[in-house]
Design an enzyme around this catalytic site. Structure first.
Site, PDB file in Angstrom:
ATOM      1  N   GLU A 151      -3.326   7.648  -3.828  1.00 50.22           N
ATOM      2  CA  GLU A 151      -3.632   6.183  -3.392  1.00 50.22           C
ATOM      3  C   GLU A 151      -3.474   4.970  -4.039  1.00 50.22           C
ATOM      4  O   GLU A 151      -4.509   4.911  -5.260  1.00 50.22           O
ATOM      5  CB  GLU A 151      -5.126   6.213  -2.854  1.00 50.22           C
ATOM      6  CG  GLU A 151      -5.128   5.201  -1.210  1.00 50.22           C
ATOM      7  CD  GLU A 151      -5.831   4.872  -0.666  1.00 50.22           C
ATOM      8  OE1 GLU A 151      -7.173   4.873  -1.992  1.00 50.22           O
ATOM      9  OE2 GLU A 151      -6.119   4.681   0.498  1.00 50.22           O
ATOM     10  N   TYR A 170       0.619  -1.081  -0.311  1.00 49.54           N
ATOM     11  CA  TYR A 170      -0.039  -0.094  -0.300  1.00 49.54           C
ATOM     12  C   TYR A 170       0.948   1.618  -0.266  1.00 49.54           C
ATOM     13  O   TYR A 170       2.000   1.534   0.449  1.00 49.54           O
ATOM     14  CB  TYR A 170      -0.454   0.093   1.353  1.00 49.54           C
ATOM     15  CG  TYR A 170      -1.933   1.362   1.413  1.00 49.54           C
ATOM     16  CD1 TYR A 170      -2.829   0.937   0.778  1.00 49.54           C
ATOM     17  CD2 TYR A 170      -1.474   2.335   1.709  1.00 49.54           C
ATOM     18  CE1 TYR A 170      -3.700   2.003   0.815  1.00 49.54           C
ATOM     19  CE2 TYR A 170      -1.855   3.481   1.980  1.00 49.54           C
ATOM     20  CZ  TYR A 170      -3.105   3.250   1.870  1.00 49.54           C
ATOM     21  OH  TYR A 170      -4.140   4.825   2.062  1.00 49.54           O
TER      22      TYR A 170
END
Ligand code: GDP
Ligand code: MN
Length: 396
Positions: A206, A118
């Site tokens: 993101e 991530y």
């Protein structure tokens, strides 16, 4: 402004960030052509078909599917294009899918443990600096990680004077437990990603997941990209990526007439000139026992056309029980604004069914008040802030 995943990846690729190859398609036929082209370019024979909507959690909602043949590409894209996709981030009604991204499968067969990382970049509003947040625990359950094991999410703050430094990029790769080729790949990836963030004037990146493939390549498999609306004039190519089908229709209408409008969930509509005064007006509404239904800054030119456009936008919200107009006449004269309000009101006929309280202060405020009081319209005038507040209270 939010963009679709395929557009976000296009932006990343422009800045040299490694991304999963993909081609967007609006029909199953286009999807098959896209798949064939991908096979020519990458030799892949498996593909992922991904719904393109402005919402995350698509995987969980059935909007991301693996296709292991051209027949499956056709069948799955047929199924996804046109569907109402419901994900943990949409309403119960879901979002209509107009197009899919046909991407090469990067979770190669036999790659039993693909590493999903991530990485996001955003502004830390407390320190006023950009920060990179990252974790080895990428994938579809990152929200759970943040909640239950926040220690697994690292942050790296960036000094705006020097940008992301080489040692910081290495630290990130190190904390992600990477070594060898993957370590080098990650250093390059985050460096390019940060350059892209600054270069594109983004407010959020993101990338979940960033994938470490079985042959140690680092690539963006997903991309949530938000760009700063106020900087879009510098990026006409990105500005053209706007998809108004994904946006709130009231926001779209407000932008078209150049009003700064943010819908809120209260019951008092407000129309103000200047962002600071708008904030103060919202406080005033709160104090008067109401709740602002919106933030609306009409800007410097409060003429009849703009006032009318603003009234119409405010009135699209069924929760609005009263409208407070609060205008400071500095460069713009109050009597002009008052005339604008009167003209707009007359022009709109029965469209206005809620009480309107107008407070005008500044140049020619008294003449303006007189104009409104003499207009025989259902508009109440005030000069003092407190008078306006009291009238709002009465109106609710
Ligand atoms: P999101 O659910 O909206 O965040 O969409 P993502 O783009 O993150 O995709 C969801 C999930 O689909 C990922 O977490 C992966 O597990 C899976 N996925 C994405 N790309 C591929 C791919 O190329 N091959 C395979 N097998 N799975 C993929
Ligand atoms: Mn994702």
């Amino acid at each position: 402004m939010n963009v679709h995943e395929f557009q976000g990846k296009e932006i990343l690729a422009k800045f040299g960030v490694g991304v999963q190859r993909g081609i967007v398609a609006t029909t199953p036929e286009e999807a098959i052509a896209a798949a064939k082209q991908l096979t020519e370019e990458t030799r892949t024979s498996w593909y992922v078909i991904k719904a393109q909507v402005h919402a995350g959690g698509r995987g969980k909602g059935g909007g991301v599917k693996l296709a292991m043949s051209l027949e499956e590409v056709a069948r799955i894209s047929e199924e996804i294009i046109g569907m109402q996709l419901v994900t943990p981030q949409t309403t119960a009604e879901g979002k209509k899918v107009h197009q899919v991204l046909v991407a090469e499968d990067v979770y190669y067969p036999g790659n039993s443990e693909p590493e999903e990382i991530y990485i996001s970049i955003l502004l830390n509003r407390t320190t006023g600096r950009n920060m990179i947040m990252y974790s080895t625990e990428g994938g579809m359950d990152i929200e759970k990680v943040a909640e239950e094991t926040p220690e697994l999410i690292f942050t790296e703050e960036i000094n705006p004077n020097v940008g992301l430094l080489a040692f910081q990029a290495r630290k990130i790769a190190f904390n992600l437990n990477l070594s060898g080729l993957a370590f080098k790949g990650m250093v390059k990836f985050v460096s390019a990603l940060y350059k892209a963030y600054v270069g594109a004037d983004a407010t959020l990146f993101e990338i979940n997941p960033v994938l470490k493939t079985s042959d140690d390549k680092i690539i963006a498999v997903d991309a949530k990209v938000t760009l700063d609306d106020n900087a879009l004039f510098r990026h006409p190519d990105f500005a053209a990526m706007r998809d108004i089908r994904e946006e709130n229709p009231t926001d779209v209408a407000a932008r078209e007439v150049g009003l700064n409008y943010v819908q809120l969930d209260g019951n008092v509509g407000c129309m103000v000139n200047g962002a600071g005064l708008a904030m103060a007006t919202m406080d005033l509404i709160k104090q008067a026992g109401g709740d602002p239904a919106n933030f609306l800054d009409v800007g410097g030119t409060a003429d009849a056309a703009r006032v009318e456009a603003a009234f119409r936008i405010i009135l699209q919200d069924p929760n609005v029980k009263a409208i407070l107009v609060n205008i400071f006449g500095g460069i713009v004269r109050c009597d002009r604004v008052a005339q604008g309000i009167i003209d707009a009101y007359k022009n709109m006929g029965d469209a206005i069914q809620v009480p309107i309280i107008v407070r005008l202060q500044g140049t020619n405020a008294d003449i303006a008040k007189q104009l409104i009081d003499d207009s025989s319209l259902d508009v109440q005038s005030a000069i003092l802030f407190q008078e306006a507040a009291d009238k709002v209270q009465e109106a609710l």
